[in-house]
Design a protein around this motif. Structure first.
Motif, PDB file in Angstrom:
ATOM      1  N   VAL A 292     -53.919   9.344 -24.009  1.00  0.00           N
ATOM      2  CA  VAL A 292     -53.057   9.190 -22.839  1.00  0.00           C
ATOM      3  C   VAL A 292     -53.905   9.121 -21.566  1.00  0.00           C
ATOM      4  N   GLN A 293     -54.915   9.987 -21.502  1.00  0.00           N
ATOM      5  CA  GLN A 293     -55.777   9.994 -20.324  1.00  0.00           C
ATOM      6  C   GLN A 293     -56.538   8.663 -20.213  1.00  0.00           C
ATOM      7  N   ARG A 294     -57.055   8.161 -21.320  1.00  0.00           N
ATOM      8  CA  ARG A 294     -57.766   6.880 -21.286  1.00  0.00           C
ATOM      9  C   ARG A 294     -56.825   5.764 -20.846  1.00  0.00           C
ATOM     10  N   GLN A 295     -55.609   5.755 -21.384  1.00  0.00           N
ATOM     11  CA  GLN A 295     -54.646   4.721 -21.010  1.00  0.00           C
ATOM     12  C   GLN A 295     -54.301   4.790 -19.526  1.00  0.00           C
ATOM     13  N   ALA A 296     -54.209   6.014 -18.996  1.00  0.00           N
ATOM     14  CA  ALA A 296     -53.918   6.170 -17.569  1.00  0.00           C
ATOM     15  C   ALA A 296     -55.064   5.625 -16.726  1.00  0.00           C
ATOM     16  N   VAL A 297     -56.295   5.880 -17.152  1.00  0.00           N
ATOM     17  CA  VAL A 297     -57.457   5.365 -16.418  1.00  0.00           C
ATOM     18  C   VAL A 297     -57.471   3.845 -16.478  1.00  0.00           C
ATOM     19  N   GLU A 298     -57.181   3.300 -17.649  1.00  0.00           N
ATOM     20  CA  GLU A 298     -57.158   1.846 -17.793  1.00  0.00           C
ATOM     21  C   GLU A 298     -56.049   1.220 -16.955  1.00  0.00           C
ATOM     22  N   ALA A 299     -54.911   1.911 -16.862  1.00  0.00           N
ATOM     23  CA  ALA A 299     -53.776   1.349 -16.131  1.00  0.00           C
ATOM     24  C   ALA A 299     -53.959   1.450 -14.617  1.00  0.00           C
ATOM     25  N   THR A 300     -54.537   2.561 -14.173  1.00  0.00           N
ATOM     26  CA  THR A 300     -54.621   2.793 -12.732  1.00  0.00           C
ATOM     27  C   THR A 300     -56.046   2.805 -12.205  1.00  0.00           C
ATOM     28  N   GLY A 301     -56.979   3.001 -13.087  1.00  0.00           N
ATOM     29  CA  GLY A 301     -58.368   3.106 -12.659  1.00  0.00           C
ATOM     30  C   GLY A 301     -58.727   4.482 -12.151  1.00  0.00           C
ATOM     31  N   THR A 302     -57.771   5.426 -12.207  1.00  0.00           N
ATOM     32  CA  THR A 302     -58.015   6.801 -11.759  1.00  0.00           C
ATOM     33  C   THR A 302     -57.355   7.763 -12.711  1.00  0.00           C
ATOM     34  N   HIS A 303     -57.628   9.025 -12.507  1.00  0.00           N
ATOM     35  CA  HIS A 303     -56.895  10.064 -13.219  1.00  0.00           C
ATOM     36  C   HIS A 303     -56.561  11.170 -12.236  1.00  0.00           C
ATOM     37  N   SER A 304     -55.595  11.981 -12.607  1.00  0.00           N
ATOM     38  CA  SER A 304     -55.114  13.009 -11.684  1.00  0.00           C
ATOM     39  C   SER A 304     -55.834  14.327 -11.920  1.00  0.00           C
ATOM     40  N   TYR A 305     -55.710  15.211 -10.957  1.00  0.00           N
ATOM     41  CA  TYR A 305     -56.234  16.559 -11.075  1.00  0.00           C
ATOM     42  C   TYR A 305     -55.091  17.526 -10.828  1.00  0.00           C
ATOM     43  N   SER A 306     -54.992  18.540 -11.670  1.00  0.00           N
ATOM     44  CA  SER A 306     -53.943  19.532 -11.485  1.00  0.00           C
ATOM     45  C   SER A 306     -54.457  20.652 -10.591  1.00  0.00           C
ATOM     46  N   THR A 307     -53.567  21.568 -10.267  1.00  0.00           N
ATOM     47  CA  THR A 307     -53.960  22.709  -9.440  1.00  0.00           C
ATOM     48  C   THR A 307     -54.901  23.636 -10.178  1.00  0.00           C
ATOM     49  N   THR A 308     -54.954  23.528 -11.509  1.00  0.00           N
ATOM     50  CA  THR A 308     -55.850  24.381 -12.294  1.00  0.00           C
ATOM     51  C   THR A 308     -57.225  23.759 -12.441  1.00  0.00           C
ATOM     52  N   GLY A 309     -57.394  22.520 -11.972  1.00  0.00           N
ATOM     53  CA  GLY A 309     -58.679  21.847 -12.087  1.00  0.00           C
ATOM     54  C   GLY A 309     -58.807  21.005 -13.333  1.00  0.00           C
ATOM     55  N   ALA A 310     -57.815  21.061 -14.223  1.00  0.00           N
ATOM     56  CA  ALA A 310     -57.861  20.261 -15.442  1.00  0.00           C
ATOM     57  C   ALA A 310     -57.428  18.835 -15.112  1.00  0.00           C
ATOM     58  N   THR A 311     -58.106  17.874 -15.704  1.00  0.00           N
ATOM     59  CA  THR A 311     -57.743  16.486 -15.449  1.00  0.00           C
ATOM     60  C   THR A 311     -56.610  16.089 -16.371  1.00  0.00           C
ATOM     61  N   GLY A 312     -55.886  15.088 -15.979  1.00  0.00           N
ATOM     62  CA  GLY A 312     -54.777  14.594 -16.776  1.00  0.00           C
ATOM     63  C   GLY A 312     -54.420  13.202 -16.332  1.00  0.00           C
ATOM     64  N   HIS A 313     -53.258  12.729 -16.737  1.00  0.00           N
ATOM     65  CA  HIS A 313     -52.836  11.404 -16.311  1.00  0.00           C
ATOM     66  C   HIS A 313     -51.851  11.537 -15.155  1.00  0.00           C
ATOM     67  N   PRO A 314     -51.738  10.508 -14.326  1.00  0.00           N
ATOM     68  CA  PRO A 314     -50.817  10.582 -13.197  1.00  0.00           C
ATOM     69  C   PRO A 314     -49.395  10.837 -13.681  1.00  0.00           C
TER      70      PRO A 314
END
Length: 159
Positions: A75-97
């Protein structure tokens, strides 16, 4: 044609999947070794069977966690491919937008992942007497404090 960001996302996903598989393998090995130790110290067939069932449950859990992690990596790879970025949560863990799918600002809420600390092999519970809706205090449910029925206790030095 894949862009450099997409290629990097694929490499990261592969590396994360390898790590998830290695972790799963280690957990399965630990479960097997623990079962062997428990079977050697068991005195009856029921205890031996319980050790085997516990091992199988731990192995199943390790496999499940590996699959969840692989799914999250995809899911994270697909989000990067779709948007070119990934999100950051308040805990510092990366995820998808999250976009319009975000359910809460609480860490872990709505993700299916536990929000608190997780200790392997420990099942969480709710403290007795706290928010039970009975209107009694914790002391009212604890016979060692002088309230409630007598004769039953923690077995320890709690007073």
């Amino acid at each position: 044609m894949q862009t450099a960001k997409n290629a990097a996302a694929s490499v990261k996903e592969t590396a994360a999947n390898v790590a998830a598989s290695a972790k799963s393998g280690m957990e399965k090995t630990k479960a097997t070794l623990q079962e062997k130790g428990e079977r050697m110290t068991a005195h009856d067939p029921t205890q031996k069977e319980m050790a085997t069932e516990k091992k199988e449950a731990r192995k199943d859990q390790a496999e499940y966690e590996k699959q969840v992690e692989r799914d999250q990596n995809a899911v994270q790879r697909q989000a990067v491919e779709a948007t070119g970025t990934h999100s950051y949560s308040t805990t510092g863990a990366t995820g998808h937008p999250m976009g319009s799918h975000q359910m809460s600002a609480l860490p872990g809420h709505g993700t299916g992942q536990p929000a608190g600390d997780v200790v392997e092999g420990v099942v969480g519970s709710h403290p007795i007497g706290r928010n039970t809706g009975t209107g009694q205090s914790v002391a009212g449910n604890n016979p060692r404090t002088g309230g409630g029925a007598g004769g039953y206790g923690t077995g320890g030095a709690y007073r």
